[in-house]
Design a protein around this motif. Structure first.
Motif, short mmCIF file in Angstrom:
data_model
loop_
_atom_site.label_atom_id
_atom_site.label_comp_id
_atom_site.label_asym_id
_atom_site.label_seq_id
_atom_site.Cartn_x
_atom_site.Cartn_y
_atom_site.Cartn_z
N SER A 287 0.85 -1.33 0.08
CA SER A 287 0.29 -0.07 0.03
C SER A 287 0.91 1.43 0.06
CB SER A 287 -0.75 0.21 1.03
OG SER A 287 0.05 0.78 2.17
N LEU A 288 0.23 2.63 -0.11
CA LEU A 288 0.96 3.92 -0.63
C LEU A 288 0.28 4.41 0.95
CD1 LEU A 288 -0.81 5.95 -1.96
CD2 LEU A 288 0.75 4.63 -4.05
N GLU A 289 0.73 5.60 1.19
CA GLU A 289 -0.50 6.21 1.78
C GLU A 289 -0.64 7.87 0.72
OE1 GLU A 289 0.54 8.34 5.76
OE2 GLU A 289 0.97 6.12 6.26
N ILE A 290 -1.57 8.61 0.72
CA ILE A 290 -1.70 9.77 -0.32
C ILE A 290 -1.48 11.19 0.70
CG2 ILE A 290 -3.26 11.13 -1.54
CD1 ILE A 290 -3.24 8.35 -2.55
N CYS A 291 -0.21 11.85 0.19
CA CYS A 291 0.47 12.87 0.49
C CYS A 291 0.01 14.17 0.44
CB CYS A 291 1.40 13.23 0.35
SG CYS A 291 2.82 14.63 1.38
N PRO A 292 -1.16 15.34 0.67
CA PRO A 292 -1.98 16.08 -0.09
C PRO A 292 -0.29 17.41 -0.61
CG PRO A 292 -1.22 16.78 3.39
CD PRO A 292 -1.12 15.21 2.09
N TRP A 293 0.55 16.86 0.14
CA TRP A 293 1.83 18.37 -0.36
C TRP A 293 2.14 17.72 -1.05
CZ3 TRP A 293 4.36 20.98 4.29
CH2 TRP A 293 3.55 22.08 4.80
N ALA A 294 2.91 18.57 -2.72
CA ALA A 294 3.40 18.06 -3.77
C ALA A 294 4.54 18.80 -3.91
CB ALA A 294 2.46 16.75 -5.44
N LEU A 295 4.83 19.29 -5.75
CA LEU A 295 5.70 19.82 -5.77
C LEU A 295 5.71 21.36 -5.79
CD1 LEU A 295 7.98 19.65 -8.19
CD2 LEU A 295 6.74 20.09 -9.96
N ARG A 296 4.27 22.01 -6.06
CA ARG A 296 4.04 23.41 -5.56
C ARG A 296 4.65 23.64 -4.44
NH1 ARG A 296 -0.35 22.12 -9.36
NH2 ARG A 296 -1.22 21.56 -7.86
N GLU A 297 4.30 22.95 -3.46
CA GLU A 297 4.48 23.11 -2.09
C GLU A 297 5.89 22.89 -1.49
OE1 GLU A 297 0.63 22.42 -2.34
OE2 GLU A 297 2.08 21.04 -3.05
N GLY A 298 6.91 22.23 -2.46
CA GLY A 298 7.96 21.50 -2.14
C GLY A 298 9.06 23.50 -2.80
N LEU A 299 8.48 23.45 -3.78
CA LEU A 299 9.36 24.62 -4.58
C LEU A 299 9.11 25.83 -3.14
CD1 LEU A 299 8.56 24.83 -8.10
CD2 LEU A 299 10.62 24.48 -7.27
N LEU A 301 8.30 25.89 -0.51
CA LEU A 301 8.92 25.60 1.30
C LEU A 301 10.81 26.35 0.81
CD1 LEU A 301 7.44 22.62 2.01
CD2 LEU A 301 7.16 24.33 3.34
N ARG A 302 10.99 25.59 -0.31
CA ARG A 302 12.79 26.50 -0.99
C ARG A 302 12.38 27.18 -0.90
NH1 ARG A 302 17.05 23.46 -4.64
NH2 ARG A 302 17.82 25.43 -4.40
N ARG A 303 11.90 28.35 -1.28
CA ARG A 303 11.63 29.72 -0.90
C ARG A 303 11.74 30.26 0.08
NH1 ARG A 303 11.24 33.42 -5.27
NH2 ARG A 303 12.85 32.04 -6.59
N LEU A 304 10.66 29.58 1.19
CA LEU A 304 11.02 30.13 2.53
C LEU A 304 12.21 30.17 3.20
CD1 LEU A 304 6.88 29.40 3.38
CD2 LEU A 304 8.19 31.57 2.83
N ASP A 305 12.52 29.31 2.70
CA ASP A 305 14.21 28.77 3.43
C ASP A 305 15.41 29.38 3.06
OD1 ASP A 305 13.42 25.54 5.05
OD2 ASP A 305 13.71 24.48 3.12
N GLN A 306 14.96 30.20 1.72
CA GLN A 306 15.68 30.67 1.23
C GLN A 306 15.86 31.71 1.91
OE1 GLN A 306 14.85 31.22 -2.60
NE2 GLN A 306 17.11 29.67 -3.39
N LEU A 307 14.95 32.61 2.67
CA LEU A 307 15.09 33.54 3.42
C LEU A 307 14.62 33.63 4.23
CD1 LEU A 307 10.72 34.54 2.54
CD2 LEU A 307 12.49 35.74 1.93
N VAL A 308 14.98 32.31 4.74
CA VAL A 308 15.88 32.26 6.45
C VAL A 308 17.38 32.26 6.46
CG1 VAL A 308 16.25 30.91 8.45
CG2 VAL A 308 13.71 31.35 7.28
N SER A 309 17.54 32.14 5.25
CA SER A 309 19.45 31.68 5.24
C SER A 309 19.86 32.51 4.45
CB SER A 309 19.73 30.10 4.62
OG SER A 309 18.94 30.54 2.73
N GLU A 310 19.61 33.19 3.84
CA GLU A 310 19.66 33.97 2.93
C GLU A 310 19.52 35.79 2.68
OE1 GLU A 310 20.08 32.38 -1.75
OE2 GLU A 310 20.44 30.89 -0.26
N GLY A 311 18.43 35.58 3.60
CA GLY A 311 17.74 37.06 3.69
C GLY A 311 16.44 36.98 1.95
N PRO A 312 17.48 37.96 1.44
CA PRO A 312 15.71 38.75 -0.07
C PRO A 312 16.13 38.01 -0.32
CG PRO A 312 17.49 40.64 1.26
CD PRO A 312 18.11 39.66 1.31
#
Length: 338
Positions: A287-299, A301-312
């Motif tokens: 079996s597998l589980e359905i995850c509600p987050w996918a590609l759009r959320e990944g992008l 979240l990555r952009r938000l991480d950049q805010l923390v580590s790099e400022g703008p």
């Protein structure tokens, strides 16, 4: 801040606006989408024809105006396999930029798999241990496995549900011979990829992260989307085998009566079920589980991480940074920040 993600996929074109800040989960604010199967606009040479390009450009302009109207501060715009694999993909991207000012960045198959895995890891957390993520798109099928935030291995194979339907399932309902031949092709294509994952060990959790998986799970009895994202939804291999057999005998119009199946997904539902069935069988998971987050959320979240580590915010290698004005303007007046 309000972020936008413009996703030019093989089945749909979708703009998602979310309100988010570093350390918080992104909350959907609004979305604008349209069914647009770009693979249906391919000519005999593999080019996206003029009609398909016109539809794409029209939607990008709509999305750009929608983002401006709702005061999005940043827009990530990307495309996946439909444009990536088109013979004239580069020319299409250049035309979109010329006519809309929006730069669509191409995601490779491994980028797509990696960013989707990243979202899955954030959803389930470290406690999930090693995760295998499976994602059935319109043009390709992505797989990723790992125990960190990014996968140790991410692969993409040309087993998208729309592509397989176009190439293999021509009748309605499909002939038993065509279904048998497609099953054989799917397994022959998947086996080398699955072998590549074997050296990494076995996952604790298998996740499915596409509309195809969500539709199949709903048909098999999982909770509807109205129940919310936190309800656990599973899809079992035994149910997949049963429903693949049933769907293969159904006409497309009959599939529309199944729960969770849209007009756009009904034609390719069988191909998606066959890919899902083969993947669980070859990876040897029940079996597998359905995850509600996918590609759009990944992008996002990555952009938000950049805010923390790099400022703008700085553009990631596979996306573009654009700045949307506070008030709506005409497309010619809105040029992306370089």
């Amino acid at each position: 801040m309000r972020l936008g993600v413009l996703d030019i996929g093989s089945n749909t074109v979708h703009l998602l606006l979310v309100d988010a800040h570093p350390g918080a989960r992104p909350v959907a604010f609004a979305s604008h989408k349209r069914p647009l199967s770009l693979v249906q606009f391919l000519d005999g040479d593999g080019n996206i024809n003029d009609a398909g390009q016109h539809e794409l450009i029209e939607f990008v302009l709509e999305a750009w105006e929608f983002a401006a109207k709702h005061k999005a501060e940043d827009l990530l715009a990307f495309c996946t396999s439909a444009v990536r694999e088109a013979t004239n993909g580069a020319a299409v991207l250049a035309r979109v930029k010329h006519e809309t000012t929006v730069t669509l960045r191409e995601l490779s198959g491994s980028d797509e798999a990696s960013m989707t895995f990243f979202a899955v890891r954030r959803w389930y957390g470290w406690g999930a241990g090693p995760i295998l993520d499976l994602d059935i798109g319109g043009g390709s099928f992505e797989m990723a496995l790992g125990q960190d935030e990014l996968p140790e291995l991410a692969l993409s194979v040309p087993l998208g549900a729309s592509r397989l339907t176009r190439d293999w399932l021509h009748d309605d309902p499909p002939s038993a011979k065509s279904v048998k031949e497609l099953r054989r092709y799917i397994r022959a294509t998947l086996k080398p990829a699955v072998r590549s994952f074997q050296k990494l060990g076995r996952a604790n959790l298998v996740a499915g992260t596409s509309k195809t998986f969500r539709s199949l799970a709903r048909i098999a009895g999982a909770a509807p989307s109205a129940a919310g994202p936190y309800v656990k939804r599973e899809l079992f291999a035994s149910d997949l085998g049963l429903w693949a057999q049933r769907i293969s005998a159904m006409q497309i119009d009959d599939r529309l009566h199944l729960p969770g199946v849209s007009d756009a997904r009904a034609p390719q539902l069988l191909a998606g079920a066959l890919v899902a069935e083969a993947a669980l069988e070859l990876f040897q998971f029940p079996s597998l589980e359905i995850c509600p987050w996918a590609l759009r959320e990944g992008l996002i979240l990555r952009r938000l991480d950049q805010l923390v580590s790099e400022g703008p915010l700085q553009p990631a290698p596979h996306v573009t940074q654009t700045r949307v004005p506070a008030e709506p303007q005409t497309p010619d007046a809105m040029a992306p920040v370089r």
